[in-house]
Design an enzyme around this catalytic site. Structure first.
Site, PDB file in Angstrom:
ATOM      1  N   GLN A 163      95.052  37.082  25.263  1.00 25.50           N
ATOM      2  CA  GLN A 163      93.674  37.332  24.842  1.00 25.50           C
ATOM      3  C   GLN A 163      92.881  36.028  24.756  1.00 25.50           C
ATOM      4  OE1 GLN A 163      93.003  39.009  20.879  1.00 25.50           O
ATOM      5  NE2 GLN A 163      91.631  40.497  21.831  1.00 25.50           N
ATOM      6  N   GLU A 195      65.645  13.004  39.569  1.00 26.13           N
ATOM      7  CA  GLU A 195      67.004  12.482  39.389  1.00 26.13           C
ATOM      8  C   GLU A 195      67.763  13.308  38.354  1.00 26.13           C
ATOM      9  OE1 GLU A 195      69.394   8.490  37.840  1.00 26.13           O
ATOM     10  OE2 GLU A 195      67.208   8.509  37.810  1.00 26.13           O
TER      11      GLU A 195
END
Length: 173
Positions: A73, A41
């Site tokens: 940037q 799971e």
């Protein structure tokens, strides 16, 4: 929060008797049955979180590329960091999938990959929202929904804190 397609309900079974013929498994073994597939799971949650991080990054790159003008940037650095994180997450998920396929996925390794991938999902989605600003946080946007989904992924299947406990126990601490 998040996972709106998930069907959740609170159920109460007070004073209910189940005939022995209708019992699933042995009496008082419910917890063992519940935990028998926890590693699988948790790996499944990790795979979903990894895929969600990939999708959020792809949607953000697509949105940035659609915007006219130069890329700042900051945007470049954030997306480069996300891309690097996603690649690292994929390597860890692939390693865990191989271990599971070979029947060698330990509880600690499943916890580690679930911890990393769900935290990764949160970091990547958060950075993508930062890059896109207001467009990324709206509830009607893919990224806005992904933001809510990312938080709940760190809770179900065992919270990040529980994953840390399991991993630390495997270290003998």
């Amino acid at each position: 929060m998040g996972q709106k397609a998930q069907d959740l309900a609170e159920l109460f079974f007070d004073d209910v008797e189940v005939p022995v013929a209708n019992r699933l498994g042995e009496e008082n073994n419910g917890f063992a049955y519940l935990t028998a597939n926890l590693a699988q799971e948790r790996l499944s949650i990790a795979v979903n979180s990894q895929a969600a991080a990939v999708a959020a990054l792809a949607a953000t790159i697509e949105a940035v590329q659609a915007q006219p003008g130069p890329r700042g940037q900051h945007t470049k650095f954030e997306l480069a960091s996300c891309h690097t994180d996603v690649a690292a997450g994929q390597a860890l998920v692939d390693q865990a999938l191989a271990a599971h396929e070979n029947g060698e996925l330990s509880a600690a390794d499943a916890s580690m990959v679930k911890l990393y991938a769900t935290e990764l999902q949160g970091r990547v989605v958060d950075r993508c929202v930062q890059v896109l600003g207001e467009k990324g946080i709206r509830k009607d946007s893919r990224l806005g929904r992904a933001y809510a989904d990312a938080r709940v992924a760190r809770i179900f299947g065992g919270s990040s804190e529980i994953m840390r406990v399991i991993v630390s126990q495997s270290l003998g601490i």
